[in-house]
Design a protein around this motif. Structure first.
Motif, PDB file in Angstrom:
ATOM      1  N   ALA A   1      13.256  -4.996   3.886  1.00  0.00           N
ATOM      2  CA  ALA A   1      13.311  -5.868   2.707  1.00  0.00           C
ATOM      3  C   ALA A   1      11.950  -5.967   2.043  1.00  0.00           C
ATOM      4  CB  ALA A   1      13.818  -7.252   3.107  1.00  0.00           C
ATOM      5  N   ASP A   2      10.882  -6.065   2.840  1.00  0.00           N
ATOM      6  CA  ASP A   2       9.523  -6.128   2.287  1.00  0.00           C
ATOM      7  C   ASP A   2       9.172  -4.834   1.554  1.00  0.00           C
ATOM      8  OD1 ASP A   2       9.039  -8.692   3.215  1.00  0.00           O
ATOM      9  OD2 ASP A   2       8.130  -8.019   5.095  1.00  0.00           O
TER      10      ASP A   2
ATOM     11  N   ARG B   1       0.832  -1.205   0.000  1.00  0.00           N
ATOM     12  CA  ARG B   1       0.000   0.000   0.000  1.00  0.00           C
ATOM     13  C   ARG B   1       0.867   1.256   0.000  1.00  0.00           C
ATOM     14  NH1 ARG B   1      -4.797  -2.038   4.235  1.00  0.00           N
ATOM     15  NH2 ARG B   1      -5.568  -3.702   2.837  1.00  0.00           N
ATOM     16  N   ALA B   2       1.975   1.225   0.739  1.00  0.00           N
ATOM     17  CA  ALA B   2       2.881   2.375   0.728  1.00  0.00           C
ATOM     18  C   ALA B   2       3.451   2.595  -0.668  1.00  0.00           C
ATOM     19  CB  ALA B   2       4.005   2.158   1.731  1.00  0.00           C
ATOM     20  N   ALA B   3       3.789   1.516  -1.357  1.00  0.00           N
ATOM     21  CA  ALA B   3       4.318   1.636  -2.711  1.00  0.00           C
ATOM     22  C   ALA B   3       3.274   2.225  -3.660  1.00  0.00           C
ATOM     23  CB  ALA B   3       4.782   0.273  -3.207  1.00  0.00           C
TER      24      ALA B   3
ATOM     25  N   PHE C   1       8.312  -1.669  -3.457  1.00  0.00           N
ATOM     26  CA  PHE C   1       8.609  -0.514  -4.309  1.00  0.00           C
ATOM     27  C   PHE C   1       9.053  -0.981  -5.690  1.00  0.00           C
ATOM     28  CE2 PHE C   1       7.821   1.996  -0.780  1.00  0.00           C
ATOM     29  CZ  PHE C   1       8.088   3.332  -0.995  1.00  0.00           C
ATOM     30  N   SER C   2       9.825  -2.046  -5.728  1.00  0.00           N
ATOM     31  CA  SER C   2      10.263  -2.577  -7.019  1.00  0.00           C
ATOM     32  C   SER C   2       9.080  -3.094  -7.820  1.00  0.00           C
ATOM     33  CB  SER C   2      11.294  -3.680  -6.792  1.00  0.00           C
ATOM     34  OG  SER C   2      11.741  -4.206  -8.021  1.00  0.00           O
ATOM     35  N   ARG C   3       8.184  -3.824  -7.175  1.00  0.00           N
ATOM     36  CA  ARG C   3       7.005  -4.370  -7.858  1.00  0.00           C
ATOM     37  C   ARG C   3       6.108  -3.256  -8.379  1.00  0.00           C
ATOM     38  NH1 ARG C   3       4.206  -8.848  -4.135  1.00  0.00           N
ATOM     39  NH2 ARG C   3       2.664  -8.601  -5.822  1.00  0.00           N
TER      40      ARG C   3
ATOM     41  N   TRP D   1      13.036   4.832  -4.133  1.00  0.00           N
ATOM     42  CA  TRP D   1      13.666   4.188  -2.972  1.00  0.00           C
ATOM     43  C   TRP D   1      14.872   4.993  -2.483  1.00  0.00           C
ATOM     44  CZ3 TRP D   1      12.229   0.609   0.367  1.00  0.00           C
ATOM     45  CH2 TRP D   1      13.185   0.018   1.191  1.00  0.00           C
ATOM     46  N   GLU D   2      15.590   5.599  -3.402  1.00  0.00           N
ATOM     47  CA  GLU D   2      16.772   6.379  -3.026  1.00  0.00           C
ATOM     48  C   GLU D   2      16.396   7.685  -2.333  1.00  0.00           C
ATOM     49  OE1 GLU D   2      19.691   4.993  -3.297  1.00  0.00           O
ATOM     50  OE2 GLU D   2      18.634   3.268  -4.167  1.00  0.00           O
ATOM     51  N   ARG D   3      15.139   8.062  -2.397  1.00  0.00           N
ATOM     52  CA  ARG D   3      14.683   9.286  -1.722  1.00  0.00           C
ATOM     53  C   ARG D   3      13.925   8.988  -0.429  1.00  0.00           C
ATOM     54  NH1 ARG D   3      11.183  10.796  -5.247  1.00  0.00           N
ATOM     55  NH2 ARG D   3      11.922   9.793  -7.165  1.00  0.00           N
TER      56      ARG D   3
END
Length: 428
Positions: A200-201, A146-148, A206-208, A215-217
């Protein structure tokens, strides 16, 4: 400064930053004045309950709030680059009574709106259950997905509205907004192993979602070092209990540092040690509005003692009536007898009275109080009801104007937080 906090700690140049989580103009003016004096960044964050597309309890949309902060910052003499606006608890929490799909649709719309309004720091708070979620704690993997999704909405809005790419804060172990200390007064410290798995989750989610570049921010993860508060007391930071978590700071990925919520009412020595232990993004709110309420009530007591006033504000009675007439932020949260609940409405450290200051009746009462006290206040009344400020007023170092008294009391509550962050940066 935000993206440099972690590097400062890794290099031994310890420092921190205070996030002021309030929408009250007096609180924001005091925070702006302190930032101007210190030459530091003014970071102000609005919760999704305070400010949203439907007005929140302040009646303001994100653009309304951004405009208000811009005016206050300009009036306070701050340069545009000295102010940063953040979204706190950005997620489905205000709509948690709805199924997750609907609640998240509202949250994603709010994410787009805050980015469009110029908010630069977004706390993605998706760890709370919605109406159709399992009754147990929401799985971290679900919170991460949900965050992603919120991040994807924000990234899209940044491109569409030509806004700078936002910074993000993640984490599922977030204290209850406004203080959530349990009955036993004990706060469980975040486990470093759990935190490693959680990160890790989130990275996988974020990748999915196709937002690897965001992610770097991510500049912080919310953790619990053992601090929180309820209506009666605050759990004070214990360095030994948080030692393992503090040590994990060196293993955080990228630019991440620790963000700490519910740090209100911590003593100065605890704040200094927290920043030294890398818990360096400190979020406060109720302790500042509580200081405002203390000053307003003291002025109301002075008003009651002054002879010859034709129309008194009756501030305390007005606020009591408001909280009973509109109990959604007051009575429904309190147990006990009538007098016990009245005590908590007025003096509880969660300061739920802050929800009512934007209402018209409260504003009118405050305006009447300010009007009535724009006259010389007898020194004995200052000593009786404002003993911490009476001396400064007597020697002329503090104006006796009621607005100046409010500002002085708020700045006094803010000072230990700003000092803890600034002092260690100067002496490291």
């Amino acid at each position: 400064m935000l993206k440099d906090l972690r590097n400062r700690h890794l290099s031994g140049r310890i420092g921190g930053l205070v996030a002021v989580c309030s929408a009250h103009p007096q609180v924001l003016a005091a925070a702006a004045a302190r930032a101007k004096d210190d030459g530091t960044l003014l970071l102000v964050e609005a919760t999704a309950n305070q400010v949203n597309l439907y007005g929140g309890y302040t009646g303001m949309t994100p653009s309304d709030f951004a405009d208000q902060l811009t005016r206050l910052a300009t009036d306070g003499g701050l340069a545009p680059g000295q102010v940063m606006l953040g979204a706190d608890h950005l997620g489905p929490h205000p709509w948690r009574h709805l199924p997750a799909r609907e609640a998240m649709a509202h949250a994603e719309a709010l994410a787009r709106a805050v980015v469009a309004a110029g908010f630069q720091k977004l706390h993605l708070d998706t760890g709370r259950r919605c109406a159709d979620d399992p009754r147990d704690r929401l799985p971290v993997k679900t919170a991460a997905l949900r965050a992603a999704s919120l991040c994807r909405a924000a990234e899209s809005a940044a491109g569409h509205f030509h806004r700078p790419s936002p910074f993000y804060v993640i984490g599922s172990e977030v204290p209850t907004p406004g203080g959530g200390l349990g009955q036993n007064g004990v706060v469980a410290v975040s486990d470093p192993q759990d935190l490693r798995d959680e990160l890790a989750d989130y990275k996988e989610a974020f990748s999915r979602a196709g937002v690897d570049q965001a992610w770097e921010r991510i500049i912080a993860v919310v953790v619990q070092p053992g601090v929180d508060f309820d209506d009666h007391r605050a759990a004070v930071y214990n360095p030994s209990a948080a030692a393992a978590l503090s040590a994990f700071h060196d293993r955080l990925p990228g630019a991440m540092t620790f963000e700490i919520h519910a740090t209100d009412y911590q003593p100065p020595s605890a704040l200094t040690q927290m920043v030294r232990d890398h818990f360096c993004l400190l979020k406060i709110g109720p302790c500042l509005t509580s200081a405002l309420r203390e000053a307003l009530f003291a002025l109301a007591h002075i008003e009651n003692e002054l002879p010859g006033l034709s129309h008194r504000s009756n501030l305390m009675a007005v606020m009591e009536q408001l909280m009973q007439t509109h109990p959604e932020h007051g009575n429904i949260h309190y147990d006990g007898t009538g007098p016990e609940r009245q005590y908590l409405r007025r003096y509880g450290l969660r300061d739920r009275i802050r929800y009512y200051w934007p209402r018209a009746e409260a504003r009118q009462a405050c305006e009447q109080l300010m009007h009535n006290l724009h006259r010389p206040i007898p020194h004995p009344l200052l000593r009786q009801f404002l003993p911490d400020l009476a001396g400064a007023i007597a020697v002329g170092s503090l104006s006796p104007a009621p607005e100046a008294i409010l500002q002085a009391r708020i700045r006094s509550a803010l000072a230990p937080y700003a000092d803890a962050c600034r002092h260690q940066a100067d002496t490291a």
